[in-house]
Motif scaffolding. Sequence first.
Motif, short mmCIF file in Angstrom:
data_model
loop_
_atom_site.label_atom_id
_atom_site.label_comp_id
_atom_site.label_asym_id
_atom_site.label_seq_id
_atom_site.Cartn_x
_atom_site.Cartn_y
_atom_site.Cartn_z
N THR A 22 0.86 -1.17 0.00
CA THR A 22 0.00 0.00 0.00
C THR A 22 0.90 1.23 0.00
OG1 THR A 22 -0.12 -0.12 2.41
CG2 THR A 22 -1.92 -1.11 1.18
N VAL A 23 0.49 2.26 -0.74
CA VAL A 23 1.32 3.46 -0.93
C VAL A 23 0.57 4.68 -0.40
CG1 VAL A 23 2.54 4.90 -2.59
CG2 VAL A 23 2.35 2.43 -2.98
N ASP A 24 1.22 5.45 0.45
CA ASP A 24 0.66 6.70 0.96
C ASP A 24 0.77 7.76 -0.13
OD1 ASP A 24 0.01 9.02 2.24
OD2 ASP A 24 1.31 8.73 3.96
N THR A 25 -0.36 8.19 -0.66
CA THR A 25 -0.35 9.14 -1.77
C THR A 25 -0.50 10.59 -1.32
OG1 THR A 25 -2.75 8.97 -2.07
CG2 THR A 25 -1.37 7.40 -3.28
N SER A 26 -0.47 10.82 -0.02
CA SER A 26 -0.67 12.18 0.48
C SER A 26 0.63 12.98 0.57
CB SER A 26 -1.32 12.12 1.87
OG SER A 26 -0.43 11.51 2.81
N ARG A 27 1.77 12.36 0.18
CA ARG A 27 3.07 13.03 0.27
C ARG A 27 3.76 12.98 -1.10
NH1 ARG A 27 5.42 9.58 5.04
NH2 ARG A 27 7.31 10.82 4.63
N PRO A 28 3.48 13.96 -1.97
CA PRO A 28 4.07 13.97 -3.31
C PRO A 28 5.59 13.99 -3.26
CG PRO A 28 2.25 15.51 -3.19
CD PRO A 28 2.53 15.07 -1.78
N GLY A 29 6.21 13.36 -4.27
CA GLY A 29 7.66 13.32 -4.37
C GLY A 29 8.11 12.05 -5.06
#
Length: 265
Positions: free
Chosen positions: A195-202
């Motif tokens: 699962t990937v946290d998409t709330s932190r762009p980069g």
Amino acid sequence: MAIIVLVDVGNALATSTLEGNTYLFDNMKLHGSENQGTGELVTAIHGSYWSDGSQASEQVLNWLPYSLGSVPPTVPRGYEADRARQSDEEALAELHDLADRSSAAGADAAGELNRIRRKTGTRLKTTRRTSGRMSGAKILDVTGQVVAEDGTDAHSHPAPVITDIYGEAVDAKIMYPAEYGSPDMVTDGWYWSATVDTSRPGTYAYMMRVQLHKLAQVNGELRWEPVNLTYSSALKISSEPRRNAFTKAGVGPLPIPHTPPGQGA
């Protein structure tokens, strides 16, 4: 989302590196993934959004490793066992025929037996480290034919196995990888997902630990010896909305061509 890890296993084992021998693909090309089909893939993740437009917290990735230049993974689950059984049945039939011909006409039994021995192929030694699907199997070539011990240069390599995913993206808690059981027999019942946290762009790098298997002769017996190598890739997370893969349009209804009255069929 899926990431295909395609490895030229023969060259990777010969050079002891995955660099230059690994090709990565994903299904996010229209969403901005870079360097598809090369070893420099950067997987684009645009994030997930709630119905109110706020960014959700995760996306899901799956990694699927395959071997280049080997028996394709789309063959039936028991293909290797079926080919081994077929070669045994053919050899037994020829032994019966040889016995009949030898007793009747004094045929060259030694030469015929050597030919049959080659036809039966070579069964690998089962060890604790190579238990499972590869245990006791016969060596096949890339066309699925049984290979004799003196012809193993043309053998098919087992598929790579991902044994760990780690690195910057994991340490920064951008993604949370784990190995899962699966009814999909193409992946031998196991696959890596995250699962990937998409709330932190980069852009975040990560490492894969990949296990290959090399055919080795130990004490006069052939075995699959594990060879552990590593390879890096990256995720690029942005706050852009996901787009429709057919029209490249954003969130909303699909565009429907409008025909003015009187111009339709």
